[in-house]
Design an enzyme around this catalytic site. Structure first.
Site, PDB file in Angstrom:
ATOM      1  N   ASP A 198      57.178  20.783  56.732  1.00 29.82           N
ATOM      2  CA  ASP A 198      56.370  20.107  55.717  1.00 29.82           C
ATOM      3  C   ASP A 198      55.168  20.970  55.341  1.00 29.82           C
ATOM      4  OD1 ASP A 198      58.065  17.958  55.935  1.00 29.82           O
ATOM      5  OD2 ASP A 198      56.724  16.814  57.255  1.00 29.82           O
TER       6      ASP A 198
HETATM    7  N1  URA Z   1      59.106  16.678  61.440  1.00 31.07           N
HETATM    8  C1  URA Z   1      58.175  16.390  60.499  1.00 31.07           C
HETATM    9  O1  URA Z   1      57.773  15.252  60.343  1.00 31.07           O
HETATM   10  N2  URA Z   1      57.720  17.410  59.751  1.00 31.07           N
HETATM   11  C2  URA Z   1      58.106  18.692  59.897  1.00 31.07           C
HETATM   12  O2  URA Z   1      57.632  19.577  59.192  1.00 31.07           O
HETATM   13  C3  URA Z   1      59.068  18.974  60.894  1.00 31.07           C
HETATM   14  C4  URA Z   1      59.563  17.945  61.639  1.00 31.07           C
END
Ligand code: URA
Length: 230
Positions: free
Chosen positions: A102
Site C-alpha cells: 500500500d
Molecule cells: N497488508 C496491508 O494491509 N497492506 C500492505 O501493504 C500489505 C499487506
C-alpha cells in the site's frame, strides 16, 4: 516457446530441417547442446546454431527495493511517484512488480522483467511467507494470535484467510507472517479487532529478506542465491 517451434518459426527452416538440426546436436541453448524439441526457449535464452547466434537472449533483471512511504506500488500513476521512478535503470517499462504494498506501507518490494519468476513469487499455491512489522493504534489483544492462526472470514472475497502467525513484540507492535496477499490484508485483520494499523513494514518475502543496508528509496540487484529462492 518450445525449441522446435522457435526454430521452425525462422524462415529458413522447415520442420524436417528442425528435426535434423536437433538430432545432430547443432543447437545450443544457454551454451549447452540441446536435442529436446520440447525444451523451453524464453526471451532470456541464448540460442545458437553452430557458430551463429539465433537469439542473443535478453538479460533477466531482478531487484529488491526498500519501498518508502508515500510511493505507489505501480509502474505508472497520474498523481503519485511510483516505485519505478526510484530506479535508475534503462528500459524501465520492461519491469514489473512481484507483489505490491500500500501507499502507506514500507519495506521489501521485488521488481523484475521475468514474468515466470514473479508468478512464482506471487502464486497463492506457493504459500510463501511474507513477514511484516506492524504498529497499531491500540494495544494488541492477545486473542488476535489464536484468531489469526485459525483464519479470519473476509466477507468481500467470501473466504477464510490462511493461518497466520502473530508474535506480539510490545503492546502496540507485532510481527505477522502471512502466507497469502489479500487486499489490505494486515489492516483488515487488525480492523476485525477495531485496532488501526498505524505502521506497516514488510521485512521479507519467502527466503528474501530486505537488506538492512538499503535506506528507504534505495534498491539493489538480487544475488543469484536470492533469485534462486523462487
Ligand atoms: N497488508 C496491508 O494491509 N497492506 C500492505 O501493504 C500489505 C499487506
Amino acid at each position: 516457446m518450445r525449441l522446435d517451434r522457435f526454430l521452425s518459426n525462422l524462415p529458413r527452416f522447415n520442420r524436417q530441417d528442425v528435426r535434423q538440426l536437433l538430432a545432430s546436436g547443432r543447437v545450443r541453448v544457454d551454451g549447452q547442446v540441446n536435442r529436446d524439441s520440447h525444451a523451453e526457449v524464453r526471451v532470456f535464452s541464448r540460442v545458437e546454431l553452430d557458430d551463429q547466434v539465433l537469439q542473443a537472449g535478453k538479460a533477466a533483471r531482478y531487484f529488491m527495493l526498500h519501498k518508502p512511504l508515500g510511493v505507489v506500488s505501480a509502474t505508472e500513476h497520474p498523481e503519485h511517484r511510483t516505485v519505478l521512478d526510484l530506479l535508475d535503470e534503462t528500459d524501465k517499462h520492461e519491469l514489473h512488480l512481484a507483489g505490491r504494498l500500500d501507499l502507506n506501507t514500507s519495506g521489501l518490494l521485488l521488481i523484475t522483467n521475468d514474468g515466470q519468476w514473479s508468478r512464482r513469487v506471487t502464486a497463492p499455491q506457493g504459500k510463501q511467507p511474507k513477514v511484516y512489522r506492524v504498529e497499531t493504534e491500540q494495544p494488541i489483544d492477545p486473542a488476535c494470535i489464536e484468531v489469526f492462526a485459525q483464519g479470519l472470514y473476509f466477507r468481500f472475497e467470501d473466504l477464510l484467510t490462511q493461518p497466520a502467525e502473530l508474535q506480539i513484540l510490545a503492546p502496540r507492535q507485532a510481527r505477522l507472517t502471512l502466507y497469502e496477499g489479500r487486499y489490505h490484508q494486515v489492516k483488515r485483520m487488525f480492523g476485525h479487532f477495531q485496532n488501526k494499523v498505524v505502521g506497516l513494514h514488510r521485512l521479507s518475502m519467502g527466503a528474501i529478506t530486505l537488506d538492512e543496508r538499503l535506506c528507504p528509496g534505495q534498491y539493489r540487484a538480487l544475488t543469484a542465491a536470492e533469485i534462486a529462492c523462487f
